[in-house]
Every structure is written in structure tokens, then in C-alpha cells.
Design a protein around this motif. Structure first.
Motif, mmCIF file in Angstrom:
data_model
loop_
_atom_site.group_PDB
_atom_site.id
_atom_site.type_symbol
_atom_site.label_atom_id
_atom_site.label_comp_id
_atom_site.label_asym_id
_atom_site.label_seq_id
_atom_site.Cartn_x
_atom_site.Cartn_y
_atom_site.Cartn_z
ATOM 1 N N GLY A 143 6.343 -50.266 17.645
ATOM 2 C CA GLY A 143 6.795 -49.362 18.689
ATOM 3 C C GLY A 143 8.299 -49.434 18.870
ATOM 4 O O GLY A 143 8.969 -50.340 18.375
ATOM 5 N N TRP A 144 8.815 -48.472 19.605
ATOM 6 C CA TRP A 144 10.260 -48.437 19.865
ATOM 7 C C TRP A 144 10.680 -49.617 20.749
ATOM 8 O O TRP A 144 9.886 -50.134 21.536
ATOM 9 C CB TRP A 144 10.640 -47.154 20.601
ATOM 10 C CG TRP A 144 10.411 -45.905 19.818
ATOM 11 C CD1 TRP A 144 10.240 -45.788 18.476
ATOM 12 C CD2 TRP A 144 10.317 -44.583 20.353
ATOM 13 N NE1 TRP A 144 10.054 -44.472 18.138
ATOM 14 C CE2 TRP A 144 10.099 -43.713 19.256
ATOM 15 C CE3 TRP A 144 10.403 -44.039 21.639
ATOM 16 C CZ2 TRP A 144 9.970 -42.341 19.417
ATOM 17 C CZ3 TRP A 144 10.271 -42.678 21.810
ATOM 18 C CH2 TRP A 144 10.061 -41.827 20.713
ATOM 19 N N ASP A 145 11.936 -50.005 20.636
ATOM 20 C CA ASP A 145 12.499 -51.038 21.507
ATOM 21 C C ASP A 145 13.031 -50.391 22.779
ATOM 22 O O ASP A 145 14.237 -50.386 23.066
ATOM 23 C CB ASP A 145 13.604 -51.804 20.776
ATOM 24 C CG ASP A 145 13.058 -52.638 19.634
ATOM 25 O OD1 ASP A 145 11.914 -53.091 19.738
ATOM 26 O OD2 ASP A 145 13.780 -52.826 18.643
ATOM 27 N N THR A 146 12.130 -49.816 23.552
ATOM 28 C CA THR A 146 12.468 -49.145 24.806
ATOM 29 C C THR A 146 11.367 -49.445 25.819
ATOM 30 O O THR A 146 10.267 -49.853 25.448
ATOM 31 C CB THR A 146 12.530 -47.615 24.632
ATOM 32 O OG1 THR A 146 11.218 -47.124 24.292
ATOM 33 C CG2 THR A 146 13.503 -47.214 23.545
ATOM 34 N N SER A 199 6.559 -53.175 20.997
ATOM 35 C CA SER A 199 7.945 -53.038 20.555
ATOM 36 C C SER A 199 8.252 -54.003 19.413
ATOM 37 O O SER A 199 7.720 -55.107 19.357
ATOM 38 C CB SER A 199 8.903 -53.301 21.724
ATOM 39 O OG SER A 199 8.700 -52.354 22.757
ATOM 40 N N ARG A 200 9.152 -53.588 18.541
ATOM 41 C CA ARG A 200 9.443 -54.364 17.336
ATOM 42 C C ARG A 200 10.164 -55.667 17.646
ATOM 43 O O ARG A 200 9.775 -56.729 17.154
ATOM 44 C CB ARG A 200 10.292 -53.505 16.391
ATOM 45 C CG ARG A 200 10.598 -54.140 15.043
ATOM 46 C CD ARG A 200 11.359 -53.125 14.180
ATOM 47 N NE ARG A 200 11.535 -53.584 12.825
ATOM 48 C CZ ARG A 200 12.573 -54.303 12.398
ATOM 49 N NH1 ARG A 200 13.515 -54.665 13.259
ATOM 50 N NH2 ARG A 200 12.669 -54.680 11.139
ATOM 51 N N ARG A 210 4.483 -43.234 9.571
ATOM 52 C CA ARG A 210 5.462 -44.309 9.554
ATOM 53 C C ARG A 210 4.999 -45.468 8.679
ATOM 54 O O ARG A 210 5.803 -46.093 7.977
ATOM 55 C CB ARG A 210 5.762 -44.776 10.979
ATOM 56 C CG ARG A 210 6.602 -43.763 11.768
ATOM 57 C CD ARG A 210 6.686 -44.107 13.228
ATOM 58 N NE ARG A 210 7.292 -45.416 13.451
ATOM 59 C CZ ARG A 210 7.352 -45.989 14.659
ATOM 60 N NH1 ARG A 210 6.845 -45.371 15.703
ATOM 61 N NH2 ARG A 210 7.909 -47.174 14.788
ATOM 62 N N ASP A 231 4.893 -40.270 20.050
ATOM 63 C CA ASP A 231 6.010 -40.529 19.150
ATOM 64 C C ASP A 231 6.330 -42.025 19.111
ATOM 65 O O ASP A 231 6.768 -42.545 18.082
ATOM 66 C CB ASP A 231 7.247 -39.754 19.599
ATOM 67 C CG ASP A 231 7.040 -38.249 19.504
ATOM 68 O OD1 ASP A 231 6.603 -37.792 18.430
ATOM 69 O OD2 ASP A 231 7.295 -37.548 20.486
ATOM 70 N N TYR A 232 6.115 -42.681 20.236
ATOM 71 C CA TYR A 232 6.358 -44.120 20.320
ATOM 72 C C TYR A 232 5.396 -44.893 19.416
ATOM 73 O O TYR A 232 5.783 -45.857 18.751
ATOM 74 C CB TYR A 232 6.196 -44.572 21.767
ATOM 75 C CG TYR A 232 6.103 -46.067 21.966
ATOM 76 C CD1 TYR A 232 7.254 -46.839 22.108
ATOM 77 C CD2 TYR A 232 4.857 -46.705 22.033
ATOM 78 C CE1 TYR A 232 7.177 -48.213 22.297
ATOM 79 C CE2 TYR A 232 4.767 -48.078 22.222
ATOM 80 C CZ TYR A 232 5.927 -48.824 22.353
ATOM 81 O OH TYR A 232 5.842 -50.179 22.536
#
Length: 337
Positions: free
Chosen positions: A307-310, A277-278, A326, A319-320
Motif C-alpha cells: 500500500g501507499w505510504d500515506t 503501507s510499504r 502492480r 488505487d491504494y
């Protein structure tokens, strides 16, 4: 020279150390008779015996605590945590004991342990088998954190880690074990820009910790990556049309600051790529370093692709992941500034 994938290279490194150093031993969940869930320790128990490669209970804290005690009394244990997601029950042992033992004992004891663990996503393992916690360990003074991107480096870095007198977290990117040619997702082929096999010497050799590799030379931008993302970066650079220099960090602690600074001063632009995650990721530390050391050479703002912050999104795994598209978009943005 034989060719090996990363699993074979890591197995070879462990075999070399068990053969040459009687103080080394391997233990963890399913590493003995079964040979590890990813087969990295396959055949080692049969060759070296039950006292050199053996199974441990499902207790990550107990595994690491035992390794620390072994290290303090002269052994060089190589414990395996089956997935990096499971390492948190051992976090207190790593932080409060392993990382501090040499300092708090004034050099009387130390913890020369190498904690191996598969990490990252790409095998549809869900939220509890796919995380990338490298930034957590990089923050802990006294721990070293190593992440190889190819079979040759994997063997050399692992031997160097085992021979190091400090505790090392050795993270093995699961997507690179065999090379992502398993056909389970079309995106796998789009994130790989190399051969899963590489020439790897059969005997002992080392790759020094804290020494980055220039994977691709370039003049217009610098891309910083490690592990799986090195191959994603190669594909993204090709798609972008930007003449970017790619630095494989190999280890994030110790970090090859000189190589990073020299490259960014040459290119004037920097894009950082990691799977985690970023927010709070290691890319933030790299960005601050570049800003502090290269401010007057920068032609545009430092970009981060991550990666996503999730929580890890099992259903949207591919997609993550930061993919080539990207990274290519970030490179194009930095050229426009």
C-alpha cells in the motif's frame, strides 16, 4: 462436507470450541445479542448462553485487560475488537501484560487469549475501519499473529489459536468474509481468483500455526503473501505470464522460514505482497530474511508491492490497494534483472 464462506467457518470454529471446552468464552462490542457487526458470532449467545458469549462496553483496553485476567486464572477467552483500527487503546495491555506474563511469572501464569479482529480495507470504511496493523504486532515478542486467506484455513487456524497457550492476534480480512462479489466496485472482481465458498469440516480440526501453504507451484519466482493478498497474487501471477510459486504464509508469527527459504532457493527470485503501507511493513522483515538466507541463490533484487505510504486514503481506496496489475509489473521487473 458442508460448504462455508469465511464468516460461517469462523462461526463454526467458535461454536466448536464453546461446545467442547467449557473454559472458552467470547465477549466484545456487539458480539452477543447482535451477533457481531459482520455476523461472525451470530447465534452463539442464544445457543451457549449469556455467560459464554456476551457484550462488553466500548473499552478496548478494558476488554483485553479482562481477557488477560481470565486467561491467567484458567479460562481461554476469545475477545473481539470490532475493527483492528480500534485495538490501539489495548496496545499497552497486549505488550506490557499479555506478551510478557508467562516470562515475568516464570511460567506460573500465562495469557491463552485469542484476540479476534476484522482488518484491512475493501468495505469503504474510511481511515478508522480499514487499516492493516499486522507489522506492529509481529514486532512484539510473545505475541503470535495469524491471518487466514480462505474459509478452511480460517476455521482450522482459529481453533489452533484458541488452543494455543500464548496470546494470539487473529486478524480476519474483511474483504474475504463473503468473497468480494458484492458489486460495489468493479475492482473487487479483479482481485479475486477463487470461490468465496469452500468445503469445511463441520467438526473440530486444526491448521498448525507457523506452517505456510504452497498455493501455486512455480519455477521462475516466489511470491510471498497472506490474507486477501493471496487472491490478488493469484490473479497477478496469471496476468504476468511468469511461472511463479505462491506461498500463503497463514501466520506471520510464527513464520515458516523453511518454506520461504526452500521456495526462493528453487526459483531465485522473490516478490513480497501485502496490503499495509510499504515503509515499516512486514515485507521489510521478509525481504531481510530472504536476503540473509538466500543471497547466493538470488538472480535479482527482492521486490516489495504494498500500500501507499500515506494515511489510509478513503476516496482512493482501490488505487491504494496493491492490485494484480502492480504485482504483475513487479514479477516482470524481477524477470528482467
Amino acid at each position: 462436507m458442508p460448504t462455508m464462506n469465511m464468516i460461517q467457518a469462523l462461526n463454526s470454529a467458535l461454536d466448536v470450541m464453546l461446545t467442547e471446552d467449557p473454559n472458552t468464552l467470547i465477549f466484545g462490542e456487539d458480539v452477543g445479542y447482535f451477533g457481531g457487526v459482520f455476523r461472525v458470532t451470530d447465534g452463539l449467545q442464544k445457543k451457549h448462553g449469556l455467560t459464554r458469549c456476551f457484550d462488553a462496553p466500548i473499552s478496548e483496553g478494558g476488554i483485553v485487560a479482562t481477557a488477560i485476567g481470565m486467561g491467567a486464572f484458567g479460562l481461554r477467552p476469545i475477545p473481539e475488537i470490532q475493527f483492528a483500527d480500534y485495538i490501539l487503546p489495548a496496545f499497552d495491555q497486549l505488550v506490557s501484560e499479555a506478551a510478557r506474563l508467562r516470562y515475568r511469572s516464570n511460567g506460573e501464569f500465562w495469557a491463552p487469549i485469542t484476540v479476534r479482529s476484522p482488518y484491512g480495507g475493501g468495505i469503504f470504511g474510511g481511515q478508522t475501519h480499514s487499516q492493516s496493523p499486522e507489522a506492529i504486532f509481529a514486532h512484539i515478542t510473545g505475541l503470535k499473529t495469524v491471518i487466514p486467506s480462505n474459509p478452511y484455513d480460517a476455521k482450522g487456524l482459529l481453533i489452533a489459536s484458541i488452543e494455543d497457550d500464548d496470546p494470539v492476534i487473529f486478524l480476519e480480512p474483511k474483504r474475504l468474509y463473503n468473497g468480494p462479489f458484492d458489486g460495489r466496485h468493479e475492482q473487487a472482481l479483479k482481485t479475486w481468483a477463487g470461490d468465496p465458498m469452500a468445503e469445511v469440516p463441520a467438526g473440530r480440526y486444526t491448521v498448525p500455526l507457523g506452517k505456510a501453504a504452497i498455493v501455486r507451484e512455480g519455477t521462475e519466482a516466489t511470491v510471498l503473501a497472506y490474507g486477501t493478498m493471496v487472491h490478488v497474487a493469484l490473479a497477478g501471477i496469471e496476468d504476468s505470464g511468469v511461472d511463479a510459486e505462491l506461498i500463503d504464509l497463514r501466520s506471520i508469527v510464527p513464520l515458516d522460514v523453511d518454506a520461504i527459504v526452500a521456495s526462493v532457493k528453487k526459483t531465485g527470485r522473490c516478490v513480497i505482497l501485502h496490503e499495509a503501507s510499504r515503509f515499516g511493513g512486514f515485507g521489510g522483515e521478509l525481504s531481510a530474511l530472504v536476503q540473509e538466507r538466500c543471497f547466493y541463490h538470488l538472480k535479482s533484487a527482492v521486490q516489495r508491492v504494498a500500500g501507499w505510504d500515506t494515511p489510509y486514503p478513503h476516496a482512493f481506496e482501490w488505487d491504494y490497494f496493491p492490485g494484480p496489475a502492480r504485482l504483475a509489473a513487479a514479477l516482470k521487473r524481477t524477470m528482467e534483472d
